[in-house]
Design a protein around this motif. Structure first.
Motif, PDB file in Angstrom:
ATOM      1  N   LEU A   1     -13.930  30.587  15.745  1.00  0.00           N
ATOM      2  CA  LEU A   1     -13.922  31.255  14.480  1.00  0.00           C
ATOM      3  C   LEU A   1     -14.703  31.777  13.979  1.00  0.00           C
ATOM      4  CD1 LEU A   1      -9.779  29.543  13.741  1.00  0.00           C
ATOM      5  CD2 LEU A   1     -10.609  31.061  15.998  1.00  0.00           C
ATOM      6  N   LYS A   2     -14.923  33.054  13.898  1.00  0.00           N
ATOM      7  CA  LYS A   2     -16.178  33.398  13.259  1.00  0.00           C
ATOM      8  C   LYS A   2     -15.630  33.884  11.558  1.00  0.00           C
ATOM      9  CE  LYS A   2     -19.648  35.420  14.317  1.00  0.00           C
ATOM     10  NZ  LYS A   2     -20.742  35.159  14.625  1.00  0.00           N
ATOM     11  N   VAL A   3     -15.912  33.564  10.517  1.00  0.00           N
ATOM     12  CA  VAL A   3     -15.559  34.095   8.863  1.00  0.00           C
ATOM     13  C   VAL A   3     -17.077  33.820   8.454  1.00  0.00           C
ATOM     14  CG1 VAL A   3     -14.185  33.788   6.961  1.00  0.00           C
ATOM     15  CG2 VAL A   3     -13.485  33.239   9.703  1.00  0.00           C
ATOM     16  N   GLU A   4     -17.394  34.889   7.849  1.00  0.00           N
ATOM     17  CA  GLU A   4     -18.387  34.909   6.765  1.00  0.00           C
ATOM     18  C   GLU A   4     -18.201  34.278   5.194  1.00  0.00           C
ATOM     19  OE1 GLU A   4     -20.591  36.360   7.819  1.00  0.00           O
ATOM     20  OE2 GLU A   4     -19.848  38.264   9.342  1.00  0.00           O
ATOM     21  N   ASP A   5     -19.374  34.024   5.266  1.00  0.00           N
ATOM     22  CA  ASP A   5     -19.413  32.840   4.023  1.00  0.00           C
ATOM     23  C   ASP A   5     -18.498  32.633   3.048  1.00  0.00           C
ATOM     24  OD1 ASP A   5     -20.519  30.336   5.188  1.00  0.00           O
ATOM     25  OD2 ASP A   5     -22.590  31.086   3.690  1.00  0.00           O
ATOM     26  N   ASP A   6     -18.491  34.191   2.359  1.00  0.00           N
ATOM     27  CA  ASP A   6     -17.750  34.631   0.908  1.00  0.00           C
ATOM     28  C   ASP A   6     -16.409  34.394   1.727  1.00  0.00           C
ATOM     29  OD1 ASP A   6     -18.161  36.220   3.010  1.00  0.00           O
ATOM     30  OD2 ASP A   6     -18.238  38.064   1.163  1.00  0.00           O
ATOM     31  N   VAL A   7     -15.954  34.998   2.485  1.00  0.00           N
ATOM     32  CA  VAL A   7     -14.068  34.766   2.692  1.00  0.00           C
ATOM     33  C   VAL A   7     -13.557  33.213   2.884  1.00  0.00           C
ATOM     34  CG1 VAL A   7     -12.505  35.476   4.053  1.00  0.00           C
ATOM     35  CG2 VAL A   7     -14.293  37.144   4.165  1.00  0.00           C
ATOM     36  N   VAL A   8     -14.662  32.367   3.590  1.00  0.00           N
ATOM     37  CA  VAL A   8     -14.722  30.547   3.831  1.00  0.00           C
ATOM     38  C   VAL A   8     -14.301  30.018   2.646  1.00  0.00           C
ATOM     39  CG1 VAL A   8     -15.620  28.620   3.997  1.00  0.00           C
ATOM     40  CG2 VAL A   8     -15.217  30.478   6.157  1.00  0.00           C
ATOM     41  N   ILE A   9     -15.056  30.467   0.962  1.00  0.00           N
ATOM     42  CA  ILE A   9     -15.288  30.016  -0.177  1.00  0.00           C
ATOM     43  C   ILE A   9     -13.811  30.135  -0.851  1.00  0.00           C
ATOM     44  CG2 ILE A   9     -16.259  30.003  -2.341  1.00  0.00           C
ATOM     45  CD1 ILE A   9     -18.784  30.247  -0.557  1.00  0.00           C
ATOM     46  N   GLU A  10     -13.282  32.128  -0.310  1.00  0.00           N
ATOM     47  CA  GLU A  10     -12.895  31.992  -1.418  1.00  0.00           C
ATOM     48  C   GLU A  10     -11.122  31.060  -0.840  1.00  0.00           C
ATOM     49  OE1 GLU A  10     -10.583  36.084  -1.435  1.00  0.00           O
ATOM     50  OE2 GLU A  10     -12.211  37.063  -1.540  1.00  0.00           O
TER      51      GLU A  10
ATOM     52  N   ARG B   1     -20.395  21.133   1.981  1.00  0.00           N
ATOM     53  CA  ARG B   1     -19.227  21.266   3.234  1.00  0.00           C
ATOM     54  C   ARG B   1     -20.228  22.562   4.398  1.00  0.00           C
ATOM     55  NH1 ARG B   1     -13.377  21.815   1.764  1.00  0.00           N
ATOM     56  NH2 ARG B   1     -13.278  21.395   4.420  1.00  0.00           N
ATOM     57  N   LEU B   2     -20.348  23.523   4.015  1.00  0.00           N
ATOM     58  CA  LEU B   2     -20.972  24.927   4.815  1.00  0.00           C
ATOM     59  C   LEU B   2     -22.499  24.554   5.527  1.00  0.00           C
ATOM     60  CD1 LEU B   2     -19.311  27.307   3.009  1.00  0.00           C
ATOM     61  CD2 LEU B   2     -19.108  27.267   5.193  1.00  0.00           C
ATOM     62  N   LYS B   3     -23.242  24.257   4.255  1.00  0.00           N
ATOM     63  CA  LYS B   3     -24.782  23.130   4.070  1.00  0.00           C
ATOM     64  C   LYS B   3     -24.234  22.193   5.308  1.00  0.00           C
ATOM     65  CE  LYS B   3     -29.093  21.538   2.955  1.00  0.00           C
ATOM     66  NZ  LYS B   3     -29.262  21.144   3.541  1.00  0.00           N
ATOM     67  N   ILE B   4     -23.640  21.721   5.587  1.00  0.00           N
ATOM     68  CA  ILE B   4     -23.547  19.969   6.469  1.00  0.00           C
ATOM     69  C   ILE B   4     -23.282  21.203   8.026  1.00  0.00           C
ATOM     70  CG2 ILE B   4     -22.297  18.716   7.534  1.00  0.00           C
ATOM     71  CD1 ILE B   4     -22.631  18.151   3.897  1.00  0.00           C
ATOM     72  N   TYR B   5     -21.642  22.217   7.608  1.00  0.00           N
ATOM     73  CA  TYR B   5     -21.777  22.542   8.896  1.00  0.00           C
ATOM     74  C   TYR B   5     -23.595  23.617   9.488  1.00  0.00           C
ATOM     75  CZ  TYR B   5     -19.587  26.656  11.755  1.00  0.00           C
ATOM     76  OH  TYR B   5     -19.154  27.223  12.769  1.00  0.00           O
ATOM     77  N   LYS B   6     -23.769  24.666   8.825  1.00  0.00           N
ATOM     78  CA  LYS B   6     -25.373  25.267   9.355  1.00  0.00           C
ATOM     79  C   LYS B   6     -25.999  23.999  10.295  1.00  0.00           C
ATOM     80  CE  LYS B   6     -24.049  29.303   7.296  1.00  0.00           C
ATOM     81  NZ  LYS B   6     -23.773  29.434   5.932  1.00  0.00           N
ATOM     82  N   ASP B   7     -26.239  23.703   9.370  1.00  0.00           N
ATOM     83  CA  ASP B   7     -27.472  22.432   9.243  1.00  0.00           C
ATOM     84  C   ASP B   7     -26.657  21.653  10.952  1.00  0.00           C
ATOM     85  OD1 ASP B   7     -28.574  23.278   7.780  1.00  0.00           O
ATOM     86  OD2 ASP B   7     -28.601  21.399   6.148  1.00  0.00           O
ATOM     87  N   GLU B   8     -26.183  20.935  10.532  1.00  0.00           N
ATOM     88  CA  GLU B   8     -25.154  19.794  11.985  1.00  0.00           C
ATOM     89  C   GLU B   8     -24.532  20.584  12.712  1.00  0.00           C
ATOM     90  OE1 GLU B   8     -25.957  16.599  11.337  1.00  0.00           O
ATOM     91  OE2 GLU B   8     -26.835  16.236   9.162  1.00  0.00           O
ATOM     92  N   THR B   9     -24.011  21.204  12.448  1.00  0.00           N
ATOM     93  CA  THR B   9     -22.667  21.485  13.514  1.00  0.00           C
ATOM     94  C   THR B   9     -23.334  22.668  14.134  1.00  0.00           C
ATOM     95  OG1 THR B   9     -21.233  20.624  12.095  1.00  0.00           O
ATOM     96  CG2 THR B   9     -20.199  22.137  13.540  1.00  0.00           C
TER      97      THR B   9
END
Ligand code: AMP
Length: 190
Positions: A114-123, A145-153
């Motif tokens: 599921l593709k969603v932009e960061d600002d939408v996710v944070i909101e 959590r978003l940083k870990i998602y980008k780095d690890e997931t």
């Protein structure tokens, strides 16, 4: 046997879509986040350990999360298929999931992202914090959590693309639109 991984950043709607897909295709929903939250609520020793990790937005260590997954699979030996939600989150976890499934002659059928932009996710996550009071939905923890998602997931995308199992859905559409796209992908690839 239909085994789906539902993939995407925190707050992308994985839980909502998993519930709908589980019902339509008669699967067992394995959400490692839900299992962990239940364990924390039970105030067990394991739960207390998990709480400290989850509240910082960190990943639960590898050996522990694998144990959680194996126990969830063992409880559902006769399942028609699974939807994995929040697992795998690292390449190591993905490798292990393949090995564990292979022991039972099973494999991942497809990955729905599921593709969603960061600002939408944070909101969305901040709104969820107000409604559900999740301790890991504060702005600082969300960013972690978003940083870990980008780095690890994130690297899992390339892994599953290489296997020809990776399919994307626009996650900012309505719940019904997303479900329709997800069902179309499942129906035409399984
Ligand atoms: P979720 O509800 O999937 O966002 O998960 C909530 C929290 O549980 C995560 O931020 C992690 O701390 C932990 N968690 C859930 N699934 C995993 C996993 N596969 N690996 C490590 N930690 C996890």
């Amino acid at each position: 046997m239909l085994n789906i991984i539902i993939f995407g950043p925190p707050g992308c709607g994985k839980g909502t879509q998993s519930a709908k897909i589980t019902e339509k295709y008669n699967l067992v929903h394995i959400s490692t986040g839900d299992i962990i939250r239940k364990e924390i609520k039970s105030h067990s020793e394991f739960g207390i350990l998990l709480k400290a990790i989850v509240e910082k937005g960190e990943l639960v260590p590898y050996e522990l999360i694998i144990k959680i997954l194996e126990s969830a699979l063992a409880k559902n030996k006769n399942a028609n298929g699974f939807i994995f939600d929040g697992f795998p989150r690292t390449i190591d976890q993905a490798t292990d999931l393949d090995k564990i499934l292979k022991k039972d002659n099973k494999s991942i059928s497809l990955v729905l992202s599921l593709k969603v932009e960061d600002d939408v996710v944070i909101e969305r996550l901040l709104k969820r914090a107000q409604i559900e009071g999740r301790k890991d939905d504060t702005e600082d923890v969300i960013k972690n959590r978003l940083k870990i998602y980008k780095d690890e997931t994130y690297p899992l995308i390339a892994l599953y693309k290489d296997q020809g199992k990776y399919f994307e859905v626009e996650g900012s559409n309505t719940i019904d639109e997303i479900f329709k796209s997800a069902s179309d992908i499942i129906d035409s690839n399984y």
